[in-house]
Design an enzyme around this catalytic site. Structure first.
Site, PDB file in Angstrom:
ATOM      1  N   ARG A  59      24.253  -7.056 -20.507  1.00 19.58           N
ATOM      2  CA  ARG A  59      25.063  -7.608 -21.612  1.00 19.58           C
ATOM      3  C   ARG A  59      25.420  -6.513 -22.626  1.00 19.58           C
ATOM      4  NH1 ARG A  59      23.062  -9.407 -26.520  1.00 19.58           N
ATOM      5  NH2 ARG A  59      24.152 -11.102 -27.602  1.00 19.58           N
ATOM      6  N   ASP A 116       6.824  -1.192 -13.539  1.00 27.68           N
ATOM      7  CA  ASP A 116       5.727  -0.262 -13.220  1.00 27.68           C
ATOM      8  C   ASP A 116       5.452   0.762 -14.325  1.00 27.68           C
ATOM      9  OD1 ASP A 116       5.602  -1.548 -10.848  1.00 27.68           O
ATOM     10  OD2 ASP A 116       6.308   0.113  -9.605  1.00 27.68           O
ATOM     11  N   ARG A 174       2.535   0.230  -7.344  1.00 31.19           N
ATOM     12  CA  ARG A 174       2.259   0.907  -6.069  1.00 31.19           C
ATOM     13  C   ARG A 174       1.662   2.288  -6.259  1.00 31.19           C
ATOM     14  NH1 ARG A 174       7.941  -0.084  -3.289  1.00 31.19           N
ATOM     15  NH2 ARG A 174       8.447   0.246  -5.458  1.00 31.19           N
ATOM     16  N   GLU A 188     -13.858  -6.308 -16.946  1.00 37.63           N
ATOM     17  CA  GLU A 188     -15.124  -5.589 -16.726  1.00 37.63           C
ATOM     18  C   GLU A 188     -14.889  -4.296 -15.951  1.00 37.63           C
ATOM     19  OE1 GLU A 188     -15.123  -8.908 -17.112  1.00 37.63           O
ATOM     20  OE2 GLU A 188     -16.439  -8.624 -18.840  1.00 37.63           O
TER      21      GLU A 188
HETATM   22  O1  F6P Z   1       8.836  -1.226  -8.474  1.00 31.65           O
HETATM   23  C1  F6P Z   1       8.588  -2.473  -8.967  1.00 31.65           C
HETATM   24  C2  F6P Z   1       7.718  -3.255  -8.011  1.00 31.65           C
HETATM   25  O2  F6P Z   1       7.538  -4.544  -8.563  1.00 31.65           O
HETATM   26  C3  F6P Z   1       6.364  -2.633  -7.664  1.00 31.65           C
HETATM   27  O3  F6P Z   1       5.374  -2.848  -8.630  1.00 31.65           O
HETATM   28  C4  F6P Z   1       6.051  -3.315  -6.363  1.00 31.65           C
HETATM   29  O4  F6P Z   1       5.168  -2.536  -5.605  1.00 31.65           O
HETATM   30  C5  F6P Z   1       7.398  -3.419  -5.715  1.00 31.65           C
HETATM   31  O5  F6P Z   1       8.349  -3.405  -6.760  1.00 31.65           O
HETATM   32  C6  F6P Z   1       7.583  -4.631  -4.850  1.00 31.65           C
HETATM   33  O6  F6P Z   1       8.812  -4.523  -4.225  1.00 31.65           O
HETATM   34  P1  F6P Z   1       9.562  -5.724  -3.510  1.00 31.65           P
HETATM   35  O7  F6P Z   1      10.045  -6.659  -4.584  1.00 31.65           O
HETATM   36  O8  F6P Z   1      10.669  -5.069  -2.776  1.00 31.65           O
HETATM   37  O9  F6P Z   1       8.559  -6.406  -2.647  1.00 31.65           O
END
Ligand code: F6P
Length: 323
Positions: free
Chosen positions: A21, A127, A171, A187
Site C-alpha cells: 500500500r 526470520d 531455518r 526454561e
Molecule cells: O523464511 C520464512 C520462513 O517462514 C522460514 O522461517 C521457514 O523455514 C520457511 O519460511 C517455510 O517456508 P515455506 O512456507 O515455503 O514452507
C-alpha cells in the site's frame, strides 16, 4: 520515472500488505503508475501484472498475507528465467521494481540489479535474518503469536507438571526462538547457531524439575540441530532422564498468518514509502531497512549471502534468566 512495479516474494510476512500500500500510494503521489506483480518472480516470468490504483490497495493495511500473492520460483534462479522477467518488465515499460521479501528474494533482486534492471528491496521476513535491517517486516507479529502460544502452553504444562518443546520457525536463524524464549520465560532454547546435545537438555530439565519448577518450556528453532521432532525422539527412549512428562507443539505457519500488529504496520509503511522515495532519489540496487530507528538503504551487494549473527549476550542472558 513514470512506471514502477512491486512484488512480494518468498515466505509471506504480516505487514507485507501495508508495504504494498505504501509503495503504491507513494508512487501515485509522485505521479507514477504502479504495477502489482502477482506471485513474486513467477509472475514476472509469466507476465502476470496489472496497474494498481490507490483504491485497489484500500482496506489491506490490517490484513495478513499478501494481496499480490507470493511464491518461490525455481525458474527465476536460472539466467533464462531472469532474462524473460526483464523482457516482460521492459515490454510493460516498467522502469524499476520494488521487491518486498527476505534473503532469497533479495538475492533475486540483486541478480536483476546486476543484469542492469533497477531494483530496490524492502526487508521483509519473519526470520529476521536479513543483513541491512535490525528488524524486518513480520517479526514482531510472529513473535507475539509465538508468545501467545507459549503463555497458553505454560498454564496446561503447569497443571500436569509437564515439559513442552515448542517449535518456532527459523531455518538458519534463531532470532525468533531466542526472543520468544526471553519474552516467554522459557526454561531452555535450542538455536541453529548453538548446538545442544539431548543429554545436556535432559540434565537441564531434570535440574529444573528438582528445583521445583511446575513446568519446563523449551523453545526450539526449526533449524536447530535437534529440532523438536529429533529431540522428542531422544526423550521417548530416555523418559526418566528429564523428570517431566514431555509433549511437543509445532507452531509452523501459524506464526506467518493473521493480522499484523501496530509495529509491523508502521515499519512496513515506512519501508514501503522509503523504497519509493529511494527510487525517486535515483537509488538503485539497494535494500531499504530499519537501522537504529532510521529508515536506511544498504547496497544489495552488502546484504545478500550475509549471515546476521545473534547477540551472544542475549543468548547468555536467556540462560541466566531460565533458572
Ligand atoms: O523464511 C520464512 C520462513 O517462514 C522460514 O522461517 C521457514 O523455514 C520457511 O519460511 C517455510 O517456508 P515455506 O512456507 O515455503 O514452507
Amino acid at each position: 520515472m513514470r512506471r514502477i512495479a512491486v512484488l512480494t516474494s518468498g515466505g509471506d510476512a504480516p505487514g507485507m500488505n501495508a508495504a504494498i500500500r505504501a509503495v503504491v500510494r507513494t508512487g501515485i503521489a509522485r505521479g507514477w503508475d504502479v504495477y502489482g506483480v502477482r506471485h513474486g518472480y513467477a509472475g514476472l516470468i509469466g507476465d502476470d501484472m496489472a496497474s494498481l490504483s490507490a483504491r485497489d490497495v484500500g482496506g489491506i493495511l490490517q490484513r495478513g498475507g499478501t494481496l499480490l500473492g507470493s511464491a518461490r520460483s525455481a525458474e527465476f534462479e536460472t539466467v533464462p528465467g531472469r532474462e524473460k522477467a526483464i523482457r516482460n518488465l521492459n515490454a510493460a515499460a516498467i522502469e524499476a521494481l520494488v521487491v518486498i521479501g527476505g534473503n532469497g528474494s533479495q538475492t533475486g533482486a540483486h541478480c536483476l540489479s546486476q543484469m542492469g534492471f533497477p531494483v530496490v528491496g524492502v526487508a521483509s521476513t519473519i526470520d529476521n535474518d536479513l543483513a541491512g535491517s535490525d528488524i524486518t517486516i513480520g517479526v514482531d507479529t510472529a513473535l507475539n503469536i509465538a508468545l501467545e502460544a507459549i503463555d497458553r502452553l505454560k498454564t496446561t504444562a503447569s497443571s500436569h507438571q509437564r515439559a513442552f518443546l515448542v517449535e518456532v520457525m527459523g531455518r538458519r536463524c534463531g532470532y525468533l526462538a531466542l526472543m520468544a524464549a526471553i519474552a516467554g520465560g522459557a526454561e531452555a532454547v535450542l538455536l541453529p547457531e548453538v548446538s545442544v546435545q539431548p543429554e545436556v537438555l535432559a540434565k537441564e530439565l531434570h535440574e529444573a524439575y528438582l528445583r521445583g519448577k511446575p513446568h519446563a518450556l523449551v523453545v526450539v528453532a526449526e533449524g536447530a540441530k535437534y529440532n523438536a521432532e529429533r529431540m522428542a525422539e531422544y526423550f521417548r527412549t530416555h523418559k526418566d532422564e528429564c523428570g517431566f512428562d514431555l509433549r511437543v507443539t509445532t507452531l509452523g505457519h501459524v506464526q506467518r498468518g493473521g493480522i499484523p500488529g501496530a509495529f509491523d504496520r508502521i515499519l512496513a509503511t515506512r519501508l514501503g514509502n522509503g523504497a519509493t522515495e529511494a527510487l525517486a532519489r535515483g537509488q538503485r540496487g539497494v535494500l531499504v531497512g530499519f537501522i537504529r530507528g532510521e529508515v536506511v538503504t544498504t547496497p544489495l551487494a552488502d546484504v545478500v549471502g550475509k549471515q546476521k549473527p545473534l547477540d551472544p549476550a542475549l543468548v547468555e542472558m536467556a540462560g541466566v534468566l531460565a533458572r
